[in-house]
Design an enzyme around this catalytic site. Structure first.
Site, short mmCIF file in Angstrom:
data_model
loop_
_atom_site.label_atom_id
_atom_site.label_comp_id
_atom_site.label_asym_id
_atom_site.label_seq_id
_atom_site.Cartn_x
_atom_site.Cartn_y
_atom_site.Cartn_z
N TRP A 302 0.82 -1.21 0.00
CA TRP A 302 0.00 0.00 0.00
C TRP A 302 0.85 1.26 0.00
O TRP A 302 0.50 2.27 -0.60
CB TRP A 302 -0.91 0.00 1.23
CG TRP A 302 -1.79 1.20 1.36
CD1 TRP A 302 -3.03 1.38 0.79
CD2 TRP A 302 -1.54 2.40 2.10
NE1 TRP A 302 -3.55 2.60 1.14
CE2 TRP A 302 -2.65 3.25 1.96
CE3 TRP A 302 -0.47 2.83 2.90
CZ2 TRP A 302 -2.72 4.50 2.56
CZ3 TRP A 302 -0.54 4.08 3.51
CH2 TRP A 302 -1.65 4.89 3.33
N HIS A 303 2.01 1.18 0.66
CA HIS A 303 2.86 2.36 0.76
C HIS A 303 3.65 2.64 -0.53
O HIS A 303 4.09 3.77 -0.73
CB HIS A 303 3.84 2.22 1.93
CG HIS A 303 3.21 2.47 3.26
ND1 HIS A 303 2.58 1.48 3.99
CD2 HIS A 303 3.11 3.60 4.00
CE1 HIS A 303 2.12 2.00 5.12
NE2 HIS A 303 2.43 3.28 5.15
N GLY A 304 3.86 1.65 -1.38
CA GLY A 304 4.60 1.91 -2.60
C GLY A 304 4.95 0.64 -3.34
O GLY A 304 4.83 -0.48 -2.80
#
Length: 461
Positions: A302-304
């Site tokens: 989700w963060h990258g």
């Protein structure tokens, strides 16, 4: 447009608030929606279309799910909504086409998904007013970097809300504290991270590596929690009650405890919409551990798109599993200080994966953090940096602990008890508090005017 800018503080926000409170209450959602579009379009006019499409798509899907609730069609519409949301998120974040990332897409995508899922579950009624739903999606205070607000939390406030003078004063104070955390603390310690992280390999000592990661730990906390404070404060001014996002995470005594305190709206979202539907801890230990791996793989992704984010998620998954199987009882029997040392070591190493994207840089830092290679234990450059930032590091450490909150409570109690001359008048405390907020605001503005380094770290997620 960022909150910590002259443009926002002295142009957009005053103009918006004046218009918002001048118009009749029934028109405030329209003002909030249009103002939010202007706020978003200021930096990304093209991607406003994407956000409007997401809004319209989930509004229609919510209505269809409610209409066919209990039937197979409702399930199909839910799947369609999830596929569209994840498809958009996946395309822009993970396609590898080097497209500019729409700011806030990770946050508003999760918000709209929570809405359609909750409508499907029958936990909320489908929103029939598309303007009210548009406000939920586009609301500028928490649009860019959260907290992630579930529809059911603000459903009533979208229809009717009231902001008293007390609410507005409390919200303004919360906003100022968040601004100070961001501008006075996060920005300044971020410069230490930039300096230390850019050090040549031969000059990176153990002390400098730990200074660098410690600086990043403070920067990301005060940056992100400062933004959350500002978002919560702005919401409160308008009559919204957004969920808290941080609860002194650097006081945690286990990794499990840390994730009950850090980015709580994201942890809550994954728990409610992924972990529990997968079975949570209801289907035996093996299934529970698998669910933890799945959730933390998704949290990292989700963060990258970089592998370092997946590694970051798996790092935490390993320790969460160890605490479920082995470490939990051991930590419970140890002094809290020992648990805190263990937790901070795990968290600080995790920031190495999170902040440094290149493989060779991560390996270099990890080796230097444990005294392998580099410039040994310490060198003159490291001692110089430590001396320059020592006072700020002490202030940050105090700010990351609930010491300030407890000190204020102690002062209020002592003043209530008073001295031989009697209790200290409440008005004196009120004046002192207001003077403190004014000082923080003025110092923040002075720093904004003078600073060239003013990023929001979570904008890129």
């Amino acid at each position: 447009m960022v909150f910590s800018s002259i443009l926002f503080l002295f142009r957009f926000l005053p103009a918006f608030l004046i218009l918002y409170f001048v118009v009749p209450k029934r028109a405030r959602n329209l003002v909030l929606f249009l103002g939010s579009l202007v706020f978003y379009a200021w930096g990304e006019p093209v991607y406003v279309v994407l956000m409007l499409f997401s809004t319209l798509s989930d509004y229609i899907h919510g209505r269809l799910i409610a209409r066919y609730r209990g039937k197979r069609a409702a399930t199909c519409f839910l799947i369609s909504s999830v596929v569209i949301n994840l498809g958009l998120l996946g395309f822009f974040k993970y396609s590898g086409l080097n497209l500019p990332l729409p700011i806030g897409i990770s946050f508003y995508t999760f918000q709209t998904m929570s809405y359609t899922i909750d409508v499907y579950r029958g936990e909320v009624e489908a929103q029939k007013n598309i303007l009210d739903f548009g406000v939920f999606v586009a609301m500028f205070p928490q649009l860019i970097a959260g907290p992630i607000v579930k529809y059911k939390v603000v459903a009533k406030e979208l229809r009717t809300r009231h902001a008293s003078l007390e609410d507005m004063a409390e919200g303004a104070g919360r906003f100022i504290i968040g601004l100070g955390k961001k501008v006075l603390l996060a920005n300044n310690i971020g410069q230490l991270f930039v300096e230390a992280a850019g050090t040549a390999q031969e000059n990176l000592s153990l002390l400098m590596a730990w200074l660098s990661i410690l600086a990043y730990a403070f920067q990301i906390y005060f940056d992100f929690s400062g933004y959350s404070d500002m978002a919560i404060g702005l919401g409160r001014i308008m009559g919204f009650h957004f969920p808290e996002n941080f609860n002194y995470p650097y006081t945690a005594v286990s990794v499990t405890d840390f994730w009950r305190r850090w980015h709580m709206s994201l942890s809550s979202w994954f728990r409610e919409y992924v972990y529990i539907p997968l079975g949570g801890n209801r289907k035996g230990l093996k299934r529970q551990l698998l669910n933890i791996v799945i959730v933390w793989s998704l949290t990292g992704i989700w963060h990258g798109a970089g592998w370092n984010f997946l590694l970051w998620g798996m790092w935490f998954a390993v320790f969460l599993i160890l605490e479920k199987v082995i470490l939990g009882k051991t930590l419970a029997n140890l002094p809290k200080f020992a648990g805190w040392i263990y937790t901070m070591a795990v968290v600080l190493v995790s920031w190495c994966f999170f902040s440094l994207e290149k493989t060779d840089t991560i390996i270099l830092f990890l080796k230097s953090m444990f005294g392998i290679g580099g410039a040994g234990l310490a060198n003159q450059e490291a001692w110089y940096m430590l001396g320059n930032y020592a006072v700020l590091l002490v202030i940050l450490a105090i700010g990351a602990l609930p010491l300030g909150k407890k000190a204020v409570e102690w002062i209020k109690v002592r003043c209530a008890k008073g001295t031989k001359a009697g209790p200290v008048p409440a008005v004196c405390l009120g004046i002192a508090e207001k003077l403190f907020f004014v000082a923080v605001l003025l110092l923040s503005i002075a720093n904004i005017v003078d600073a060239s380094y003013n990023p929001f770290l979570y904008f890129r997620f």
